[in-house]
Design a protein around this motif. Structure first.
Motif, short mmCIF file in Angstrom:
data_model
loop_
_atom_site.label_atom_id
_atom_site.label_comp_id
_atom_site.label_asym_id
_atom_site.label_seq_id
_atom_site.Cartn_x
_atom_site.Cartn_y
_atom_site.Cartn_z
N GLY A 55 -66.18 -2.11 55.69
CA GLY A 55 -65.68 -0.80 55.34
C GLY A 55 -64.29 -0.54 55.88
N LEU A 56 -64.06 -0.89 57.14
CA LEU A 56 -62.75 -0.69 57.75
C LEU A 56 -61.68 -1.53 57.07
N LYS A 57 -62.07 -2.74 56.68
CA LYS A 57 -61.13 -3.62 55.97
C LYS A 57 -60.77 -3.02 54.61
N THR A 58 -61.78 -2.51 53.91
CA THR A 58 -61.54 -1.89 52.61
C THR A 58 -60.65 -0.67 52.74
N LYS A 59 -60.95 0.18 53.74
CA LYS A 59 -60.15 1.40 53.94
C LYS A 59 -58.70 1.04 54.26
N ASN A 60 -58.49 -0.02 55.01
CA ASN A 60 -57.14 -0.43 55.35
C ASN A 60 -56.36 -0.86 54.11
N VAL A 61 -57.04 -1.60 53.21
CA VAL A 61 -56.40 -2.02 51.96
C VAL A 61 -56.02 -0.79 51.13
N ILE A 62 -56.92 0.19 51.08
CA ILE A 62 -56.65 1.42 50.33
C ILE A 62 -55.47 2.17 50.95
N ASP A 63 -55.47 2.30 52.27
CA ASP A 63 -54.39 3.01 52.96
C ASP A 63 -53.04 2.32 52.73
N GLN A 64 -53.04 1.00 52.76
CA GLN A 64 -51.80 0.26 52.54
C GLN A 64 -51.28 0.48 51.12
N LYS A 65 -52.23 0.53 50.15
CA LYS A 65 -51.82 0.76 48.77
C LYS A 65 -51.26 2.18 48.60
N ILE A 66 -51.88 3.15 49.25
CA ILE A 66 -51.39 4.52 49.17
C ILE A 66 -49.98 4.61 49.76
N GLU A 67 -49.78 3.96 50.90
CA GLU A 67 -48.46 3.97 51.53
C GLU A 67 -47.43 3.27 50.65
N LYS A 68 -47.83 2.16 50.07
CA LYS A 68 -46.93 1.41 49.19
C LYS A 68 -46.56 2.24 47.97
N ASP A 69 -47.56 2.90 47.37
CA ASP A 69 -47.31 3.71 46.18
C ASP A 69 -46.36 4.86 46.47
N SER A 70 -46.43 5.37 47.70
CA SER A 70 -45.56 6.49 48.05
C SER A 70 -44.10 6.07 48.08
N LYS A 71 -43.87 4.75 48.19
CA LYS A 71 -42.50 4.24 48.26
C LYS A 71 -42.09 3.49 46.99
N SER A 72 -43.02 3.29 46.07
CA SER A 72 -42.73 2.48 44.89
C SER A 72 -42.56 3.34 43.64
N LEU A 73 -42.16 2.70 42.56
CA LEU A 73 -41.96 3.40 41.30
C LEU A 73 -43.28 3.92 40.76
N GLN A 74 -43.23 5.12 40.19
CA GLN A 74 -44.43 5.76 39.68
C GLN A 74 -44.21 6.18 38.23
N VAL A 75 -45.31 6.31 37.50
CA VAL A 75 -45.25 6.87 36.16
C VAL A 75 -44.64 8.26 36.25
N GLY A 76 -43.71 8.55 35.35
CA GLY A 76 -43.02 9.85 35.37
C GLY A 76 -41.64 9.77 35.99
N GLN A 77 -41.36 8.68 36.73
CA GLN A 77 -40.03 8.49 37.30
C GLN A 77 -39.13 7.74 36.32
N LYS A 78 -37.84 7.95 36.45
CA LYS A 78 -36.88 7.20 35.64
C LYS A 78 -36.71 5.81 36.24
N LEU A 79 -36.79 4.79 35.41
CA LEU A 79 -36.65 3.42 35.89
C LEU A 79 -35.19 3.17 36.26
N PRO A 80 -34.92 2.67 37.47
CA PRO A 80 -33.53 2.42 37.87
C PRO A 80 -32.83 1.44 36.94
N ASP A 81 -31.54 1.62 36.81
CA ASP A 81 -30.74 0.72 35.98
C ASP A 81 -30.65 -0.64 36.66
N PHE A 82 -30.39 -1.68 35.88
CA PHE A 82 -30.15 -3.01 36.44
C PHE A 82 -29.00 -3.66 35.69
N LYS A 83 -28.50 -4.74 36.24
CA LYS A 83 -27.41 -5.49 35.63
C LYS A 83 -27.71 -6.97 35.76
N ALA A 84 -27.68 -7.70 34.64
CA ALA A 84 -27.96 -9.13 34.66
C ALA A 84 -27.26 -9.78 33.46
#
Length: 384
Positions: free
Chosen positions: A224-253
């Motif tokens: 259970g603690l291992k599972t909760k840690n994975v969930i918490d890490q995903k929540i933290e990651k999502d708070s810093k990552s791109l989300q639906v509803g956000q504008k996708l940053p421009d790129f150059k290649a």
């Protein structure tokens, strides 16, 4: 006489108790005799598995004292044979494990309720996995060939095979969901939930709510603690990552012919675009490409377009993969592998990664795989 009887009963009771918290291992043949058997776990954050019990199997049998006080993932491993192991749930009680050294599909776990559920789940999943593997083995090359053809008959055949493959995958997915619904308090369901927490297509808040519904003793266990840690890490990651509803940053290649292209330039006049991040060296990307090709061919005349962004290192490999996989849409790359700026800008931790954006560059969906991609494109186009 009475004293003897009491003593005899006490001995029987003591013997019974001693057998009630053990791991009983049997081998289906003689090939494992005299081999060391290890019970291993993987503690969170540990670089290597931890051996919690071990012994030598004799005459096809081995009885070990059960070291588990709570609930956690565990494995039986044959010493020096990394590819031979049996998964089970480590928990108090008498756990039984039958090992078949010739065919892992014949391994059987049981004894405790959780391990009976492990076996039930394996019995459900084995034929599903086998069906998918057989389909891939029988049709993999044909799928690749058909995806590169513009012949209408080949396209029809490709659509039929894609549908069969999607049906097999959907059947397996539904089997997993049914098991979770029917066994909401099972450790296996918690392990499956932990996998959901790592799935970018799953709503992490729904995953968290499902976790909170588990019994307290399971939530506080190692599993259970291992599972909760994975969930918490995903929540933290999502708070810093791109989300639906956000504008996708421009790129150059650069395109294969060396022309610089930005996302903003590509989006001019577009209705719905998939930004597909992939690479020639990425096996899962190449496996997903036929589905992306099929989706593109189905909707390209309805306002859907794709721009591929490669994390390749060499131009030759990149261009060869474009040609071989019949990726006829616009392609760009900086040939900088994981050092490419898009990795940090988009928070990419693995590929394939994709972002479905509307005419304003706003993310409407991301990391779509298999049939989900075509279904989402169709849904959005039908609303325009």
């Amino acid at each position: 006489m009475k004293k003897i009887s009491v003593l005899l009963i006490s001995c029987v009771a003591l013997f019974s108790c001693s057998k009630s918290n053990t791991i009983e291992i049997k081998s289906t043949d003689d090939s494992l005799n005299d081999k060391k058997i290890e019970v291993i776990t993987m503690d969170e954050g540990a670089p290597e598995p931890v051996v919690v019990a071990s012994g030598i199997i004799k005459d096809g049998k081995l009885s070990l004292e059960n070291p588990f006080q709570g609930v956690e993932e565990a494995f039986i491993r044959v010493e020096n044979q990394q590819n031979m192991g049996v998964f089970f749930i480590g928990e108090p009680g008498q756990i039984t494990i039958s090992m078949d050294a010739t065919d892992p599909k014949n391994n059987v776990v049981g004894g405790t309720l959780s391990n009976q559920q492990v076996q039930d789940f394996q019995n459900l999943m084995n034929p599903k996995v086998e069906a998918i593997m057989n389909f891939s083995s029988e049709n993999g090359m044909e799928l690749m060939t058909l995806s590169q053809s513009n012949n209408p008959e080949d396209k029809e055949k490709l659509a039929e095979l894609d549908q069969k493959q999607n049906d097999l995958m959907s059947d397996m997915t539904q089997t997993v969901e049914n098991f979770k619904q029917e066994n909401p308090t099972s450790p296996i369901s918690m392990i499956l939930l932990m996998q959901d927490a790592s799935d970018p297509s799953k709503d992490i808040q729904e995953t968290l709510a499902t976790f909170e519904a588990f019994p307290e003793n399971l939530k506080s266990s190692k599993l259970g603690l291992k599972t909760k840690n994975v969930i918490d890490q995903k929540i933290e990651k999502d708070s810093k990552s791109l989300q639906v509803g956000q504008k996708l940053p421009d790129f150059k290649a650069l395109t294969p012919d060396g022309k610089e292209l930005t996302l903003d330039q590509f989006m001019d006049g577009k209705k719905l675009v998939l930004v597909d991040v992939w690479a020639a060296w990425c096996g899962p990307c190449r496996q997903e490409n036929p589905n992306v090709v099929s989706t593109y061919n189905q909707f390209k005349d309805q306002g859907f377009d794709i721009i591929g962004y490669s994390l390749d290192k060499t131009k030759d490999a990149w261009v060869a993969a474009i040609d071989k996989d019949n990726l006829t849409w616009t392609q760009v790359s900086n040939l900088q592998f994981w050092e490419d700026p898009i990795v940090a800008d988009y928070g990419i931790e693995g590929i394939p990664a994709n972002y479905l954006i509307d005419q304003n560059g706003v993310i409407v969906a991301q990391n779509l795989r298999g049939a989900a991609l075509g279904e989402k494109v169709q849904e959005i186009l039908s609303q325009q």
